[in-house]
Structure formats: C-alpha cells, structure tokens
Enzyme design. Structure first.
Site, PDB file in Angstrom:
ATOM      1  N   GLN A  71     -17.586  47.454  11.310  1.00 45.83           N
ATOM      2  CA  GLN A  71     -17.693  48.632  10.453  1.00 45.83           C
ATOM      3  C   GLN A  71     -18.797  48.603   9.387  1.00 45.83           C
ATOM      4  OE1 GLN A  71     -15.011  51.250   7.312  1.00 45.83           O
ATOM      5  NE2 GLN A  71     -13.941  49.787   8.568  1.00 45.83           N
ATOM      6  N   ARG A  92     -24.089  43.352  23.227  1.00 46.86           N
ATOM      7  CA  ARG A  92     -23.948  42.311  24.234  1.00 46.86           C
ATOM      8  C   ARG A  92     -23.658  42.957  25.599  1.00 46.86           C
ATOM      9  NH1 ARG A  92     -20.635  36.906  23.148  1.00 46.86           N
ATOM     10  NH2 ARG A  92     -19.996  38.040  21.308  1.00 46.86           N
ATOM     11  N   ASP A 127     -28.727  40.233  26.090  1.00 51.17           N
ATOM     12  CA  ASP A 127     -28.078  38.964  25.803  1.00 51.17           C
ATOM     13  C   ASP A 127     -29.043  38.136  24.953  1.00 51.17           C
ATOM     14  OD1 ASP A 127     -26.997  36.458  25.724  1.00 51.17           O
ATOM     15  OD2 ASP A 127     -26.496  36.367  27.868  1.00 51.17           O
ATOM     16  N   LYS A 129     -28.845  35.279  23.946  1.00 48.44           N
ATOM     17  CA  LYS A 129     -28.923  33.841  24.228  1.00 48.44           C
ATOM     18  C   LYS A 129     -29.645  33.558  25.549  1.00 48.44           C
ATOM     19  CE  LYS A 129     -25.130  32.930  21.205  1.00 48.44           C
ATOM     20  NZ  LYS A 129     -23.708  33.061  21.009  1.00 48.44           N
ATOM     21  N   ASN A 150     -24.790  42.074  10.640  1.00 47.03           N
ATOM     22  CA  ASN A 150     -23.620  41.623   9.871  1.00 47.03           C
ATOM     23  C   ASN A 150     -22.799  40.633  10.693  1.00 47.03           C
ATOM     24  OD1 ASN A 150     -22.700  43.886  11.498  1.00 47.03           O
ATOM     25  ND2 ASN A 150     -20.784  43.756  10.380  1.00 47.03           N
ATOM     26  N   ARG A 158     -28.449  30.766  14.631  1.00 41.25           N
ATOM     27  CA  ARG A 158     -28.098  30.063  15.869  1.00 41.25           C
ATOM     28  C   ARG A 158     -28.719  30.746  17.085  1.00 41.25           C
ATOM     29  NH1 ARG A 158     -23.262  29.385  13.094  1.00 41.25           N
ATOM     30  NH2 ARG A 158     -22.211  31.154  14.070  1.00 41.25           N
ATOM     31  N   GLU A 193     -12.473  43.654   5.950  1.00 42.02           N
ATOM     32  CA  GLU A 193     -12.200  44.616   4.882  1.00 42.02           C
ATOM     33  C   GLU A 193     -11.202  44.138   3.811  1.00 42.02           C
ATOM     34  OE1 GLU A 193     -13.267  47.934   4.235  1.00 42.02           O
ATOM     35  OE2 GLU A 193     -12.001  47.684   2.475  1.00 42.02           O
ATOM     36  N   ASP A 222     -15.832  47.339   3.706  1.00 39.05           N
ATOM     37  CA  ASP A 222     -16.715  47.529   4.861  1.00 39.05           C
ATOM     38  C   ASP A 222     -17.697  48.674   4.627  1.00 39.05           C
ATOM     39  OD1 ASP A 222     -15.734  45.484   6.384  1.00 39.05           O
ATOM     40  OD2 ASP A 222     -14.370  46.707   7.546  1.00 39.05           O
ATOM     41  N   GLY A 301     -10.146  56.345 -16.612  1.00 37.99           N
ATOM     42  CA  GLY A 301     -10.977  56.698 -17.762  1.00 37.99           C
ATOM     43  C   GLY A 301     -10.160  56.830 -19.034  1.00 37.99           C
ATOM     44  N   GLY A 302     -10.767  57.447 -20.023  1.00 41.61           N
ATOM     45  CA  GLY A 302     -10.070  57.609 -21.302  1.00 41.61           C
ATOM     46  C   GLY A 302      -9.153  58.813 -21.338  1.00 41.61           C
TER      47      GLY A 302
END
Ligand code: COA
Length: 480
Positions: A71, A92, A127, A129, A150, A158, A193, A222, A301-302
């Site tokens: 997300q 992938r 792919d 890899k 992400n 890697r 999340e 997220d 808030g106030g």
C-alpha cells in the site's frame, strides 16, 4: 594533426553507431523548457495561452520506475501518475504485487486492494534476480527519472541495485524509499500499517482513557507515508532542475505517523507546565500521568468537541454527529439547545468556566441532538456557523453525489472485474486535471515497454522471453 582529428572523429562515429541504443538511454542532460520563451528576465516561461486544464499535466514527462508493492509505495506512485507522470510498475512474473490476490471479492480478478492503489500505471513483469531481467531493469534505470521502492530493508541491495550502482547508471536518478523506521535500532524491521501506528505515537493517543490503545481506520502509516514520499520526490525533482543530480528520498513510516501526531507531542511538552485543560479528563478531576493520554473524542484543538448521539442511534451505528462548542458561537449554541440562560450564567458564559463542566454540557447538547437526525443537526447548525460534522458511513460516502461530481469518488470499469468505485485524486490542480484510468493487468505492458520504451528488437524480445526474465511459464521451461 588533421589526420589525427579525422581518425578521432571516425572512432567517435563508430562508437556512436555501436552503442546507439545505450546512448539513447544514457543519463540525459537537464531538459530545457521546450519552446518556452523567457519572460522579462524572471527565468520562467511565459504563461501558457492554452485554456486551464489543457496545457498538459503537472508531472508530464516525468518517468517513474515503480518498484513498489502493497500500500505505502503504490499510494505514492498512483498520486504521481494522477499528476501525469508515466509510471512503469515492475512486478514479479506470474505473481505480481501480492495485493492482486489479497482480499479477493471476484474470483480470478485483481482485488480491489490492488486496483484501488494502482490506477494510471503500466505493468511490466521482470524477474529482478534473472540476469536478463537485471539488464532490463538497468535500462529502465537509465530511462527513468525516479525509482520508487518499499521493499524490506536491504532487499533492493540484495537484488544488486545499490544506490551507488543506480547512481552510476544514471546520476540524475532519484531513489525514493518507504521503510518502517529511519536509521537506528529498528532500521532492519519489516513494518505494516498498524505497527507504524503503534510505533509512531498514534495508538497510544487514540481510544478512551480507560481502554486499550486503538488503531485508526485511516491508513496513516501506509497511505500517509506514501503521501509524504510523493512530496519528497517532487521536491527532489525540483532541486534536480538546479543541481542536475538525483538524491535519495526516505520516508520512514514511524516518522510519517509521528508527523501526523505532532499535536500529541505538543501536548506531551505542555504536561510539564500543568494539566491539559481542554481534555475532558481535566474537567472530570482525573490526574494526568507522565505521557499524553488517550483523549476519546475530545477535540485536538483549543475548541472543545465531542461525538453525540442523534435520532435513530439505537439502530444506526452511525447516527452521531461531532459537535464543537466553538467560543465565538457559544451564545447561538445556547439558543439552539434550549439553554439561553447559559449565555449569562458565570458558570457557563466563558470558555474557562466551561472547562470543568464539559461532560455536563455535551450531555445537554446530546439531549437536543437526539431529537434530530445527524443531517438535520447539520442543517440547523451550519447557517449559524456552529461547527458540526455528521458521522458519514462508507455507504453514504460511496453514494454521495457531490463527491462523484468532483471526481473524489469515481466509478471505473475493469476488464476482468467489471465496474467498481474508487477514490480519485484528492488533490485538485486547476491546470492539471486528473483522470482515473483502470489499474493494469499483470504484465499488460511488458512487450510495449520492452519494444517501444527500451527499443528491444523482435529478436531480442524472443531471447528475453526464453530467458525466463519476464514470464513465469518460460521460467519453468528454462529451468526444465
Ligand atoms: N523479481 C524477483 N524478486 C522480487 C521481485 C521481482 N520482480 N520483486 C520483489 N522480489 C523479491 C525481493 O527481492 C525480496 O527477496 P529477498 O528477501 O530474497 O531479498 C522478496 O521479493 C520479498 O520482498 P519483501 O519486501 O521482503 O516482501 P515481504 O512480503 O517479505 O515484506 C513488507 C513486505 C511490506 C513487510 C516489506 O516489504 C517492508 O517492510 N517494506 C517497507 C515498509 C513498507 O512499505 N511497509 C508497508 C507496506 S504497505
């Protein structure tokens, strides 16, 4: 001398010929404002003469290599796509973004989880890899302006795509990441999340004082961090116009949530100087502890506020309204709720006098709101400038005509799942109007990107296919 010059020029021509494609894809020089005449020395192009909304999109020409999933990252790249960036999502082969298959409501169709976070993008399966796959990604790195990812900490490294490697391939590339935590003791942790809501200060300050910490339905960890990242990317693109070089952009989920909870850190520091008088626990005579407490539905808030019941609350879980006793309209509130005597009673007439009596005041307001529906409360209070907010259910929001008109709620058609509702771009630019286009099917644009964007020939495409770099089936065949 002349001979040497000639030979040099010849060698240059040959080099240009053999590496033609690479040259095309190599890091580009800062783009000139095409056709833009400088206006009166301020360095900006003259104002476009085209009607608003027809002078292209805000991020037109920006190319995003979208290596995001789930997300947070997809929220960021979807926003950039709505602003006109060309977002190429790498997935992938055979699997794609995990959310395609999560929380599925229609069999064999991409889930709403995926479709609602990936509008206006193109999908290429690669792919990362596989050696050929790496080569494709490297070419995409040379072609694009921003890489957004992400993955879990270290995953991109890697794969072989370290900052140093990316920066060498394309010094102009901005590499933008969402991670759970910034540098520190937790930097290697995977984060979702609710973990971010808990570690960023939201959970400890949400809920009722006498109950456990609560997470909120708003995806502040997220989607909130995706929003932060998008701003970081736009800022880095702007800086690149001046410096000509890319940079790393990091939005940590803990930081993003804490940023959204900054008023609670404000209250933490105020505690040193006395009780938080606007919290209803103050009026109830309950002492404060060492940390900012959970404040139930107290207004942040106030201006004191609370959620009160409306007509029908016995059967409708959303027959409630948020009611704010804003000081300047206090006298009008007194008239509306049938307590005109409170206007002059010294126990109620001033904000300070009311603080210890907030519970009683909101109970009295509720006696009035329970005689009206939440929308009637709104109709009565709005013309008097009394701030109230009906608790709108998702059903009501989905059916809201005005949200449909502004494009905040949009109906989208999808080839495998049919029509569905989504939230369109919540940020409206008058000269860059967002259209919401359906999310791509897995790998829908693989060939298009390989041939039209990266310039691979039909022969090279066939080689790529048989290498297992882009399709799950071919991968199995290649392995057999
Ligand atoms: N080809 C080949 N491998 C690929 C690939 C591709 N196109 N895309 C991803 N992968 C691989 C990665 O290289 C990684 O492999 P590795 O562990 O061998 O290095 C693997 O897929 C899984 O990636 P990862 O990010 O670890 O996924 P996960 O499902 O285990 O974890 C998260 C998911 C969200 C917890 C994790 O990605 C994370 O913490 N991200 C940062 C914070 C974040 O954004 N969280 C919110 C998500 S909404």
């Amino acid at each position: 001398m002349a001979k040497a010059k000639k030979a040099k020029a010849g060698a240059k021509r040959t080099a240009r010929k053999t590496s033609r494609k690479v040259v095309k894809l190599a890091a580009r020089k800062p783009a000139k404002a095409t056709g833009a005449k400088k206006a009166n020395g301020n360095g900006l192009p003259r104002p476009s003469a085209k009607p608003y909304g027809q002078a292209g999109k805000a991020l037109e020409g920006v190319k995003i290599l979208d290596f995001t999933h789930v997300q947070s990252g997809p929220t960021c790249t979807q926003l950039l796509a709505w602003f006109g960036a060309d977002v190429i999502k790498i997935e992938r082969p055979g699997i794609g973004d995990i959310t395609r298959g999560q929380l599925r409501d229609v069999p064999n169709a991409d889930s709403l989880y995926f479709t609602m976070l990936n509008h206006n993008k193109r999908s290429i399966t690669v792919d990362s890899k596989n050696p050929k796959g790496k080569e494709i990604i490297e070419r995409l790195i040379k072609y694009c302006d921003v890489l957004v990812e992400n993955f879990a900490p270290g995953a991109l490294d890697r794969m072989g795509f370290t900052w140093e490697h990316i920066h060498k391939l394309n010094p102009r590339m901005i590499v933008a990441s969402v991670k759970g935590f910034g540098p520190g003791p937790y930097e290697d942790c995977k984060v979702y999340e609710n973990i971010a809501q808990c570690t960023g200060g939201s959970a400890s300050t949400t809920g009722f004082r006498d109950g456990p910490p609560l997470v909120t339905g708003a995806q502040i960890g997220d989607s909130g961090t995706g929003l932060h990242l998008a701003l970081g990317i736009v800022a880095a693109l702007y800086q690149r116009n001046r410096t000509g070089r890319g940079q790393k952009v990091l939005a940590a989920m803990q930081d993003g949530v804490l940023n959204l909870c900054r008023v609670k850190l404000r209250d933490q520091q105020r505690l040193k100087h006395g009780p938080l008088t606007e919290y209803s626990q103050y009026g109830e005579g309950i002492p404060f502890g060492e940390a900012t407490p959970r404040a139930g539905n107290d207004s942040g808030g106030g201006q004191p506020g609370w959620i009160v019941k409306c007509k029908g609350w016995e059967n409708d879980p959303n027959a409630y309204v948020y009611f704010i006793t804003q000081a300047p309209v206090w006298e009008k509130i007194c008239d509306v709720i049938g307590k005109p005597e409170w206007k002059t009673d010294p126990d109620y007439a001033t904000p300070r006098a009311r603080l210890p009596r907030l519970r009683e005041i909101f109970d009295t307001i509720e006696q009035w709101t329970m005689t009206k529906t939440k929308l009637e409360v709104m109709e009565i209070c709005n013309p008097l400038d009394i701030p109230v907010g009906p608790i709108l259910s998702m059903k009501e929001l989905a059916e809201d005509e005005s949200l449909r008109k502004t494009g905040t709620v949009v109906e989208v058609d999808h080839p495998t799942r049919g029509k569905y509702l989504t939230v369109g771009n919540p940020i409206k630019l008058s000269d860059s109007i967002s259209e919401v286009k359906r999310s791509p099917l897995l790998g829908e644009h693989t060939e298009e990107i390989l041939t039209k964007v990266l310039g691979y020939s039909a022969k090279e495409l066939a080689e790529i296919k048989s290498s297992g770099a882009i399709t799950a089936e071919d991968k199995k065949k290649a392995a057999a």
